[in-house]
Design a protein around this motif. Structure first.
Motif, PDB file in Angstrom:
ATOM      1  N   UNK A 574      -5.325   6.703 -10.408  1.00  0.00           N
ATOM      2  CA  UNK A 574      -6.717   6.302 -10.370  1.00  0.00           C
ATOM      3  C   UNK A 574      -7.551   7.448  -9.801  1.00  0.00           C
ATOM      4  N   UNK A 575      -8.858   7.381 -10.098  1.00  0.00           N
ATOM      5  CA  UNK A 575      -9.795   8.338  -9.519  1.00  0.00           C
ATOM      6  C   UNK A 575     -10.894   7.577  -8.806  1.00  0.00           C
ATOM      7  N   UNK A 576     -11.193   8.036  -7.572  1.00  0.00           N
ATOM      8  CA  UNK A 576     -12.299   7.480  -6.811  1.00  0.00           C
ATOM      9  C   UNK A 576     -13.155   8.654  -6.339  1.00  0.00           C
ATOM     10  N   UNK A 577     -14.137   8.996  -7.151  1.00  0.00           N
ATOM     11  CA  UNK A 577     -14.924  10.191  -6.860  1.00  0.00           C
ATOM     12  C   UNK A 577     -14.071  11.422  -7.093  1.00  0.00           C
ATOM     13  N   UNK A 578     -13.970  12.285  -6.076  1.00  0.00           N
ATOM     14  CA  UNK A 578     -13.145  13.487  -6.147  1.00  0.00           C
ATOM     15  C   UNK A 578     -11.712  13.215  -5.678  1.00  0.00           C
ATOM     16  N   UNK A 579     -11.420  11.988  -5.307  1.00  0.00           N
ATOM     17  CA  UNK A 579     -10.098  11.663  -4.773  1.00  0.00           C
ATOM     18  C   UNK A 579      -9.197  11.158  -5.891  1.00  0.00           C
ATOM     19  N   UNK A 580      -7.945  11.616  -5.838  1.00  0.00           N
ATOM     20  CA  UNK A 580      -6.928  11.175  -6.788  1.00  0.00           C
ATOM     21  C   UNK A 580      -5.987  10.207  -6.071  1.00  0.00           C
ATOM     22  N   UNK A 581      -5.795   9.010  -6.652  1.00  0.00           N
ATOM     23  CA  UNK A 581      -4.964   7.967  -6.054  1.00  0.00           C
ATOM     24  C   UNK A 581      -3.760   7.724  -6.960  1.00  0.00           C
ATOM     25  N   UNK A 582      -2.585   7.850  -6.397  1.00  0.00           N
ATOM     26  CA  UNK A 582      -1.376   7.436  -7.099  1.00  0.00           C
ATOM     27  C   UNK A 582      -0.934   6.106  -6.487  1.00  0.00           C
ATOM     28  N   UNK A 583      -0.954   5.048  -7.304  1.00  0.00           N
ATOM     29  CA  UNK A 583      -0.673   3.693  -6.837  1.00  0.00           C
ATOM     30  C   UNK A 583       0.730   3.271  -7.254  1.00  0.00           C
ATOM     31  N   UNK A 584       1.544   2.874  -6.283  1.00  0.00           N
ATOM     32  CA  UNK A 584       2.923   2.445  -6.532  1.00  0.00           C
ATOM     33  C   UNK A 584       3.008   0.968  -6.175  1.00  0.00           C
ATOM     34  N   UNK A 585       3.438   0.141  -7.137  1.00  0.00           N
ATOM     35  CA  UNK A 585       3.536  -1.306  -6.927  1.00  0.00           C
ATOM     36  C   UNK A 585       4.968  -1.752  -7.164  1.00  0.00           C
ATOM     37  N   UNK A 586       5.527  -2.462  -6.181  1.00  0.00           N
ATOM     38  CA  UNK A 586       6.885  -2.996  -6.314  1.00  0.00           C
ATOM     39  C   UNK A 586       6.940  -4.372  -5.672  1.00  0.00           C
ATOM     40  N   UNK A 587       8.060  -5.031  -5.828  1.00  0.00           N
ATOM     41  CA  UNK A 587       8.231  -6.359  -5.246  1.00  0.00           C
ATOM     42  C   UNK A 587       8.563  -6.257  -3.763  1.00  0.00           C
ATOM     43  N   UNK A 588       8.072  -7.267  -2.995  1.00  0.00           N
ATOM     44  CA  UNK A 588       8.436  -7.361  -1.583  1.00  0.00           C
ATOM     45  C   UNK A 588       9.882  -7.816  -1.487  1.00  0.00           C
ATOM     46  N   UNK A 589      10.655  -7.111  -0.656  1.00  0.00           N
ATOM     47  CA  UNK A 589      12.047  -7.478  -0.404  1.00  0.00           C
ATOM     48  C   UNK A 589      12.220  -7.663   1.091  1.00  0.00           C
ATOM     49  N   UNK A 590      12.464  -8.918   1.504  1.00  0.00           N
ATOM     50  CA  UNK A 590      12.664  -9.189   2.918  1.00  0.00           C
ATOM     51  C   UNK A 590      14.063  -8.733   3.331  1.00  0.00           C
ATOM     52  N   UNK A 591      14.230  -8.476   4.626  1.00  0.00           N
ATOM     53  CA  UNK A 591      15.578  -8.188   5.125  1.00  0.00           C
ATOM     54  C   UNK A 591      15.805  -6.724   5.360  1.00  0.00           C
ATOM     55  N   UNK A 592      17.062  -6.408   5.602  1.00  0.00           N
ATOM     56  CA  UNK A 592      17.449  -5.048   5.960  1.00  0.00           C
ATOM     57  C   UNK A 592      17.768  -4.237   4.725  1.00  0.00           C
ATOM     58  N   UNK A 593      17.935  -2.966   4.943  1.00  0.00           N
ATOM     59  CA  UNK A 593      18.230  -2.065   3.839  1.00  0.00           C
ATOM     60  C   UNK A 593      19.675  -2.233   3.417  1.00  0.00           C
TER      61      UNK A 593
END
Length: 598
Positions: A574-593
């Motif tokens: 995405x672009x917001x003015x002169x700023x470049x935004x890289x948006x990462x969307x994933x599912x929420x995973x509860x618990x430990x790694x």
């Protein structure tokens, strides 16, 4: 038996279908008749139950209006200041008692009360009805009422019915409290005529289509109203036995030497009483006899019709089924390469044949897509391993370490080697597909510290992630390729060297989604380039210029491989003015790694 089975299996489909249709039609027919007759009787019973329960509900409503009016009149008398004052006096004159007696005539005028009494704590009676027999009965019961009401802890009670002058009276009893004193000074007793309750019950039940054997109104376990006056005052349990053995609001009983259905209705939130109707099954099934005769005639007609229909239907389905089975046998023998022709049939069998052709084409296409998907998946895994740590990053990092050692900055070189070691450990580990967000952010901090040494502190970075989000799990090595992409295509390609370069990493949760945003203020991304990259990430564009690399594509495909059915997930720019935004969307995973649960 084996011989019969072998003969049956060798029969053509026409004779098989004919035999089966006759068997399926004739064998269950007797059961259908029996079940249908039973169902008719059950429906009639259910309809009768519904009608009677509705009538009992109306009776309860009518009776409650009568009783509520009587109770309201009683409350007015017991709260009358003059009555309470006169009963509190030690000496009572005839003139004062006359005023008390006068207050009772308003109740008689209401038409819902046969007679009313006020009895003080010494047994002195005042009444609006003159009958020595009734006065004597009230005098006998007053002490009993006093004790029962005091033990019940309630403000009022209903006594057992009293027989008077060929009718039954139901006493309604309340305490009268003295003015300013916390003690009972007397009882208020109002006699409700049972004939009024019987009238309301009969009026409601006569509107229905059934002749009900009896309708009872119960106060606890005592019958207080009935069409059969001999039952009034008796115990309901003595009449029909121990009803605790039955469950629900309807059950079978024997009453008056007949099999009957007993229905109960009660509304404890609004009424003190229970309403019971007793209905004989002979009356319930009276309306079903004509329907049963009609059903038997229809069943005979159905038998004749089934013989004729079985033959015609068997002929209509056997020929196209033979054609269809032959075609399917050819397709099974030659796998999916057999050429199928559309038949001339347009009925259900013809539709099945058309679906078979369409299914053959979809299977071919599905197999081809599966093969391509497997190849693509293999390539993505190879690219994933290749991109987990960029060789150029390793080369530049080692060069920076050599430079630090040469300058005598052993502590900085040691920290840089430690950060690189941890990055390599997480990257190549196969035992851990997921890590905590706080671990990923720790790796990013080490990575950014290394990059600041490489770029000689020409940029600043800020990490803004809530502590609760840091306790969630995520796919490992997701932020590093995106941050590296921002540095490589933002900082290095910035047209001017002036100004401060800032990298901001934000992380937040929106319901079941975990979202990261990597922002730079370099202003190097054009609108055309933005569209090309997003199309490439969404597979709407097959290739893109080489300088973009495969870092973003790697992260996007890894996330989508984890959740292939959710189109919201992945990477986009995405672009917001002169700023470049890289948006990462994933599912929420509860618990430990750790590894993903299977």
């Amino acid at each position: 038996m084996k011989k019969i089975t072998r003969i049956y299996h060798n029969l053509p489909i026409f004779y098989k279908s004919l035999l089966w249709m006759l068997a399926v039609a004739m064998i269950p027919l007797s059961f259908v008749v029996i079940l249908s007759l039973t169902k008719i009787l059950a429906i009639e019973t259910s309809h009768s139950q519904s009608e009677i329960v509705d009538n009992l509900r109306w009776i309860e409503n009518e009776v409650r209006q009568e009783v509520d009016e009587l109770r309201l009149q009683g409350i007015k008398v017991t709260l009358n200041e003059m009555v309470r004052a006169e009963l509190s006096k030690e000496e009572k004159t005839h003139a004062n008692l006359y005023e008390v007696k006068k207050s009772l005539f308003d109740i008689a005028l209401s038409g819902r009360c046969h007679s009313a009494y006020i009895v003080d704590n010494r047994g002195l009676q005042v009444s609006n009805y003159h009958a020595a027999e009734l006065d004597e009965e009230i005098g006998k019961r007053a002490g009993e009422f006093w004790i029962q009401l005091e033990n019940s802890g309630k403000t009022y009670m209903w006594g057992t019915p009293m027989k008077f002058d060929g009718n039954y009276l139901l006493p309604y009893v309340r305490f009268i409290w003295g003015n300013g004193e916390e003690r009972m000074t007397g009882l208020f007793i109002a006699n409700l005529p049972e004939s009024r309750l019987s009238y309301l019950s009969g009026k409601t039940m006569n509107k229905g289509s059934l002749d009900v054997e009896n309708v009872l109104i119960l106060n606890g376990n005592t019958i207080i109203s009935s069409w059969d006056k001999k039952l009034i005052g008796q115990s309901f349990q003595d009449l029909l036995g121990d009803l605790s053995l039955y469950t629900g609001h309807s059950f079978d009983v024997e009453y008056d030497s007949q099999d009957c259905l007993l229905l109960q209705y009660e509304n404890p939130e609004a009424s003190d009483w229970r309403y019971v109707a007793i209905l004989s099954y002979r009356e319930i099934h009276k309306a079903s006899r004509s329907m049963i005769r009609l059903f038997i005639l229809v069943s005979i007609f159905c038998v004749l019709f089934l013989f004729m229909a079985s033959y015609l239907v068997s002929r209509s389905i056997s020929k196209p089924l033979e054609y269809l089975s032959g075609a399917m046998l050819d397709m099974g023998t030659h796998e999916l390469n057999v050429e199928l022709k559309c038949p001339d049939y347009r009925d259900e069998v013809g539709q099945m044949w058309s679906c078979l052709i369409a299914m053959q084409e979809r299977l071919k296409k599905s197999i081809s897509q599966s093969q391509r998907a497997m190849e693509q998946n293999q390539r993505l895994r190879i690219e994933t391993l290749r991109m987990q740590i960029n060789p150029h990053f390793l080369y530049n990092t080692f060069g920076s370490i050599v430079y630090l050692i040469g300058e005598g900055k052993k502590r900085e070189a040691t920290e840089m080697l430690s950060a690189l070691s941890e990055l390599l450990h997480i990257s190549i580990s196969r035992s851990m597909d997921y890590i905590l967000v706080e671990q990923e952010l720790g790796l990013i901090r080490r990575y950014m510290d290394i990059q600041k040494i490489r770029y000689k502190n020409t940029f600043r970075y800020l990490i803004d992630v809530d502590l609760q989000v840091q306790k969630l799990s995520m796919v490992k090595i997701v932020l590093q390729p995106v941050v590296e992409n921002a540095l490589e295509h933002g900082l290095k390609m910035r047209p001017d060297a002036g100004g401060e370069t800032l990298l901001v990493i934000r992380g937040f949760r929106v319901e079941e989604l975990l979202i990261f945003e990597v922002m730079d203020n370099c202003g190097t991304l054009t609108d055309q380039r933005l569209g090309e990259v997003n199309d490439w990430l969404c597979d709407r564009q097959s290739c893109i210029k080489a300088e973009t690399g495969i870092g973003l594509k790697n992260v996007n495909d890894r996330i989508r491989l984890e959740y292939p059915q959710d189109e919201r997930l992945g990477v986009c720019l995405e672009k917001r003015g002169e700023k470049t935004i890289t948006r990462i969307t994933m599912r929420v995973m509860e618990g430990t790694s750790g590894e993903k649960d299977t």
